[in-house]
Design a protein around this motif. Structure first.
Motif, PDB file in Angstrom:
ATOM      1  N   PRO A  98      76.992  63.129-104.492  1.00 50.41           N
ATOM      2  CA  PRO A  98      76.114  62.930-103.321  1.00 50.41           C
ATOM      3  C   PRO A  98      76.226  61.547-102.700  1.00 50.41           C
ATOM      4  N   GLU A  99      76.561  60.523-103.495  1.00 53.34           N
ATOM      5  CA  GLU A  99      76.639  59.179-102.942  1.00 53.34           C
ATOM      6  C   GLU A  99      77.787  59.025-101.952  1.00 53.34           C
ATOM      7  N   LEU A 100      78.746  59.979-101.968  1.00 54.14           N
ATOM      8  CA  LEU A 100      79.901  59.880-101.079  1.00 54.14           C
ATOM      9  C   LEU A 100      79.650  60.448 -99.696  1.00 54.14           C
ATOM     10  N   ILE A 101      78.856  61.496 -99.616  1.00 54.49           N
ATOM     11  CA  ILE A 101      78.808  62.310 -98.416  1.00 54.49           C
ATOM     12  C   ILE A 101      77.590  61.959 -97.579  1.00 54.49           C
ATOM     13  N   SER A 102      77.812  61.771 -96.296  1.00 54.72           N
ATOM     14  CA  SER A 102      76.721  61.393 -95.397  1.00 54.72           C
ATOM     15  C   SER A 102      76.465  62.452 -94.333  1.00 54.72           C
ATOM     16  N   SER A 103      76.865  63.658 -94.549  1.00 56.26           N
ATOM     17  CA  SER A 103      76.661  64.744 -93.591  1.00 56.26           C
ATOM     18  C   SER A 103      77.008  64.313 -92.174  1.00 56.26           C
ATOM     19  N   ASP A 107      67.216  42.746-104.861  1.00 47.62           N
ATOM     20  CA  ASP A 107      67.539  43.830-105.789  1.00 47.62           C
ATOM     21  C   ASP A 107      67.604  45.167-105.059  1.00 47.62           C
ATOM     22  N   TYR A 108      68.605  45.960-105.426  1.00 49.02           N
ATOM     23  CA  TYR A 108      68.775  47.300-104.886  1.00 49.02           C
ATOM     24  C   TYR A 108      69.041  48.260-106.036  1.00 49.02           C
ATOM     25  N   ALA A 109      68.694  49.512-105.828  1.00 49.70           N
ATOM     26  CA  ALA A 109      68.948  50.521-106.858  1.00 49.70           C
ATOM     27  C   ALA A 109      69.204  51.864-106.192  1.00 49.70           C
ATOM     28  N   SER A 110      69.968  52.695-106.879  1.00 52.77           N
ATOM     29  CA  SER A 110      70.204  54.055-106.386  1.00 52.77           C
ATOM     30  C   SER A 110      70.427  54.975-107.566  1.00 52.77           C
ATOM     31  N   ALA A 111      70.161  56.244-107.340  1.00 49.99           N
ATOM     32  CA  ALA A 111      70.378  57.263-108.369  1.00 49.99           C
ATOM     33  C   ALA A 111      70.939  58.510-107.695  1.00 49.99           C
ATOM     34  N   ASP A 112      71.918  59.114-108.335  1.00 43.46           N
ATOM     35  CA  ASP A 112      72.557  60.315-107.805  1.00 43.46           C
ATOM     36  C   ASP A 112      72.678  61.347-108.907  1.00 43.46           C
ATOM     37  N   VAL A 113      72.406  62.584-108.568  1.00 38.74           N
ATOM     38  CA  VAL A 113      72.546  63.673-109.539  1.00 38.74           C
ATOM     39  C   VAL A 113      73.043  64.903-108.780  1.00 38.74           C
ATOM     40  N   THR A 171      74.429  71.607-105.588  1.00 33.03           N
ATOM     41  CA  THR A 171      73.155  70.995-105.242  1.00 33.03           C
ATOM     42  C   THR A 171      73.190  69.547-105.690  1.00 33.03           C
ATOM     43  N   GLY A 172      72.508  68.691-104.967  1.00 27.98           N
ATOM     44  CA  GLY A 172      72.524  67.287-105.340  1.00 27.98           C
ATOM     45  C   GLY A 172      71.423  66.509-104.656  1.00 27.98           C
ATOM     46  N   ALA A 173      71.213  65.299-105.151  1.00 29.76           N
ATOM     47  CA  ALA A 173      70.200  64.414-104.577  1.00 29.76           C
ATOM     48  C   ALA A 173      70.679  62.978-104.700  1.00 29.76           C
ATOM     49  N   HIS A 174      70.349  62.183-103.682  1.00 29.56           N
ATOM     50  CA  HIS A 174      70.673  60.762-103.673  1.00 29.56           C
ATOM     51  C   HIS A 174      69.404  60.002-103.328  1.00 29.56           C
ATOM     52  N   GLY A 179      65.481  59.275 -99.639  1.00 26.40           N
ATOM     53  CA  GLY A 179      66.197  60.260-100.433  1.00 26.40           C
ATOM     54  C   GLY A 179      66.951  61.228 -99.546  1.00 26.40           C
ATOM     55  N   VAL A 180      68.044  61.755-100.058  1.00 27.67           N
ATOM     56  CA  VAL A 180      68.832  62.783 -99.382  1.00 27.67           C
ATOM     57  C   VAL A 180      69.067  63.914-100.376  1.00 27.67           C
ATOM     58  N   PHE A 181      68.771  65.136 -99.978  1.00 30.43           N
ATOM     59  CA  PHE A 181      68.936  66.302-100.840  1.00 30.43           C
ATOM     60  C   PHE A 181      69.903  67.270-100.173  1.00 30.43           C
ATOM     61  N   GLN A 182      70.731  67.917-100.976  1.00 33.45           N
ATOM     62  CA  GLN A 182      71.738  68.813-100.407  1.00 33.45           C
ATOM     63  C   GLN A 182      71.816  70.114-101.189  1.00 33.45           C
ATOM     64  N   VAL A 183      72.092  71.200-100.458  1.00 33.15           N
ATOM     65  CA  VAL A 183      72.345  72.520-101.043  1.00 33.15           C
ATOM     66  C   VAL A 183      73.521  73.111-100.270  1.00 33.15           C
ATOM     67  N   ASN A 184      74.601  73.434-100.978  1.00 27.36           N
ATOM     68  CA  ASN A 184      75.833  73.860-100.309  1.00 27.36           C
ATOM     69  C   ASN A 184      76.401  75.103-100.991  1.00 27.36           C
ATOM     70  N   PRO A 185      75.992  76.303-100.560  1.00 29.19           N
ATOM     71  CA  PRO A 185      76.551  77.536-101.136  1.00 29.19           C
ATOM     72  C   PRO A 185      77.783  78.014-100.365  1.00 29.19           C
ATOM     73  N   ALA A 186      78.636  78.765-101.054  1.00 29.06           N
ATOM     74  CA  ALA A 186      79.802  79.381-100.418  1.00 29.06           C
ATOM     75  C   ALA A 186      80.068  80.725-101.070  1.00 29.06           C
ATOM     76  N   LEU A 187      80.456  81.698-100.260  1.00 25.49           N
ATOM     77  CA  LEU A 187      80.810  83.028-100.738  1.00 25.49           C
ATOM     78  C   LEU A 187      82.259  83.321-100.382  1.00 25.49           C
ATOM     79  N   TYR A 188      83.015  83.860-101.345  1.00 25.15           N
ATOM     80  CA  TYR A 188      84.405  84.266-101.132  1.00 25.15           C
ATOM     81  C   TYR A 188      84.438  85.785-101.238  1.00 25.15           C
ATOM     82  N   LEU A 189      84.461  86.424-100.085  1.00 25.64           N
ATOM     83  CA  LEU A 189      84.267  87.864 -99.999  1.00 25.64           C
ATOM     84  C   LEU A 189      85.598  88.600-100.015  1.00 25.64           C
ATOM     85  N   PRO A 190      85.564  89.923-100.229  1.00 24.14           N
ATOM     86  CA  PRO A 190      86.810  90.707-100.184  1.00 24.14           C
ATOM     87  C   PRO A 190      87.498  90.575 -98.827  1.00 24.14           C
TER      88      PRO A 190
END
Length: 552
Positions: free
Chosen positions: A61-66, A443-449, A462-465, A476-487
């Motif tokens: 998540p720390e890489l992507i800025s939408s 002082d600065y701090a960040s957390a990414d998961v 899914t992720g949060a920064h 904070g920035v929260f992300q949800v990125n689903p993808a479907l690979y269909l027939p």
């Protein structure tokens, strides 16, 4: 390398000899910490054929800025510019970032190296970062794609990518053009580059690359009419020689970077590097020893606050050493780069000629619980230096016009502490990074998961920064990125980001969310049609685009 361009991640900074790395094992985990970087092995992730580089980078998540134009973050520390420089085989690329990340398959690369603190190994300063891509061996013959995209706001972008493989040579070439007319601003961007990687008869490796980009911008009323042009060009020549079967390696680099802004500013920067990588006494202890010389010639072709034309010549002499030691389940990394600089200024913001010296430092320990789990604790020390501000932030003249404070022209140390954890076992990947850094007595701090689940027919990321800045600038920035690979080779993908108050993305567009919907269809493995609805929640920029690609 002076290329213009909380606690943590990891490495073995032997970037020039990945095939002989002491961390290499017969079986790789999907993600590995190596001192100053995180290395992703796409083949171990068991990706779908159509997954892009961006799909993989969304795990961090720390890489992507939408956003449609810029995918990698360009902000950090209350406005200090961050610079994720894309490289291939450690050579800078000039590409349309959006096109390259979204339309390049992740499976084309055997390693994706996210180098977040490469001050010792690559010489970057302040908040500069590198994403280094290592291609797989190309199939013999010619492969590639031709693509055209078009959409609202007069958007039009043709591009071509070619891969040529022979017995001893990989050739990668790409070119693209982008045109857009939006909100009284017309933009034209052209990118082109070629990379040749050859193995000579004696086993030596010769790499040559030439990259260039030109961007033009034209503003019309009611915006103040203005024309702006910027060109960037990079030429690099690398030569690598192995002395023995143990992996003792000599790397020679010659590079020249040139950039020019219309009637305003230009710089030229030749670079030379000599580097030795070798085991010492045991195969578990590696040393990287090197010297680098950079000669940066900067010229402002218009007056700066009445000072008249100004120039600044900066000479950098880098001496660096790094030791990497593997002890059981531990990987240790200790390195230092001493940089001696000589500034020679002429009518440049009151600067005079002077000499200075400073150090980049790394200390890292990685513990591998097993093939799936690993933990890293690391400390990094770097400097922001004068030339990182010149031409990349703002001059005294710009400060006077905008009311911004004058830049500080003194060297400033930055202390980073990072703690990272990674778990990877198909189909699940989990990453966590916490960071603390001190900059300019603040002082600065960040957390990414993030958590990613991937199967043949679907994936979800899914992720949060979270960022804690000065003066209560927390967001904070929260992300949800689903993808479907269909027939029948259909793909449906959604990217969603949600921003709290004070988030840079929210302030830029006055919206609390970003949305992107994509639909892809592949015909006979040769043709691909796709459509995209981007910036769905934007109050002024949401738009459709469509494209067609032919693969040869």
């Amino acid at each position: 390398m002076m290329r213009k361009k909380l606690v943590a991640l990891a490495m073995l900074c032997l970037f020039s000899i990945p095939t002989t790395s002491i961390a290499a094992e017969s079986r790789q985990p999907a993600i590995t910490f190596l001192g100053d970087r995180t290395v992703i092995y796409p083949q171990e992730l068991k990706l779908h054929d159509e997954e892009s580089l961006l799909d993989v980078l969304l795990m961090f998540p720390e890489l992507i800025s939408s956003g449609f134009e810029d995918n990698l973050q360009v902000y950090q520390a209350d406005g200090a510019l961050s610079n994720y420089e894309l490289r291939i085989n450690n050579i800078p690329m000039t590409v349309d970032q959006r096109l390259f990340l979204t339309r390049t398959k992740a499976s084309d690369f055997k390693e994706i190296r996210i180098c977040d603190h490469p001050g010792v190994a690559k010489g970057t300063s302040d908040f500069k970062h590198v994403i280094d891509l290592v291609p797989v061996k190309y199939n013999k013959g010619v492969e590639g794609s031709v693509e055209v995209q078009g959409g609202q706001h007069s958007y039009f972008s043709p591009s071509i990518t070619t891969k040529i493989g022979t017995q001893n040579t990989n050739i990668f070439a790409n070119a693209s053009y982008g045109y857009q007319d939006f909100n009284h601003i017309t933009q034209r961007k052209t990118y082109a580059g070629i990379h040749l990687n050859s193995q000579l008869r004696n086993g030596d490796i010769l790499t040559t690359a030439l990259n260039g980009s030109v961007s033009n911008q034209h503003a019309t009323p009611p915006i103040e009419p203005e024309r702006y042009q910027n060109g960037n060009y990079v030429f690099e020549f690398d030569y690598s020689h192995d002395f023995n079967e143990k992996g003792t390696n000599l790397l020679l680099i010659a590079q020249n970077m040139y950039s020019r802004e219309t009637s305003r500013y230009h710089y030229n920067c030749p670079v030379a590097v000599i580097e030795l990588n070798t085991p010492i006494l045991t195969s578990n202890l590696w040393m990287m020893l090197g010297f680098e010389a950079d000669f940066l010639f900067e010229n402002h072709l218009e007056p700066i606050a009445g000072d008249g034309n100004a120039c600044l010549n900066t000479f950098y002499y880098n001496y660096y050493i790094q030791l990497d030691y593997k002890l059981g389940k531990f990987d240790f990394c200790l390195g230092d780069r001493f940089v001696h600089t000589h500034y020679n200024a002429h009518r440049y913001l009151g600067l005079t000629s002077e000499n200075k010296g400073y150090n980049h430092f790394i200390a890292s320990a990685v513990y591998h619980f097993d093939q799936k789990n690993q933990l890293q604790l690391a400390y990094y020390h770097k400097y922001t230096i004068i030339s990182d501000f010149i031409g990349e932030t703002y001059t005294r003249k710009q400060a006077a016009l905008t009311g911004l404070p004058l830049p500080e022209w003194s060297d400033t140390g930055i202390n980073f502490f990072k703690l990272g954890y990674s778990y990877s076992s198909h189909p699940f990947v989990f990453n966590m990074n916490t960071n603390y850094f001190r900059w300019k007595d603040t002082d600065y701090a960040s957390a990414d998961v993030s958590a990613t689940w991937r199967k043949d027919f679907a994936s979800i990321n899914t992720g949060a920064h979270y960022y804690h800045g000065a003066n209560g600038n927390n967001y904070g920035v929260f992300q949800v990125n689903p993808a479907l690979y269909l027939p029948s080779n259909w793909k449906l993908a959604i990217q969603t980001f949600f921003f709290t108050k004070n988030a840079p993305q929210r302030n830029n567009d006055n919206t609390c969310a970003y949305g992107n919907l994509e639909i892809h269809k592949v015909f006979q493995k040769k043709w691909e049609l796709f459509t995209q609805w981007h910036d769905i929640f934007s109050s002024h920029y949401n738009a459709f685009l469509a494209g067609i690609q032919y693969r040869f």
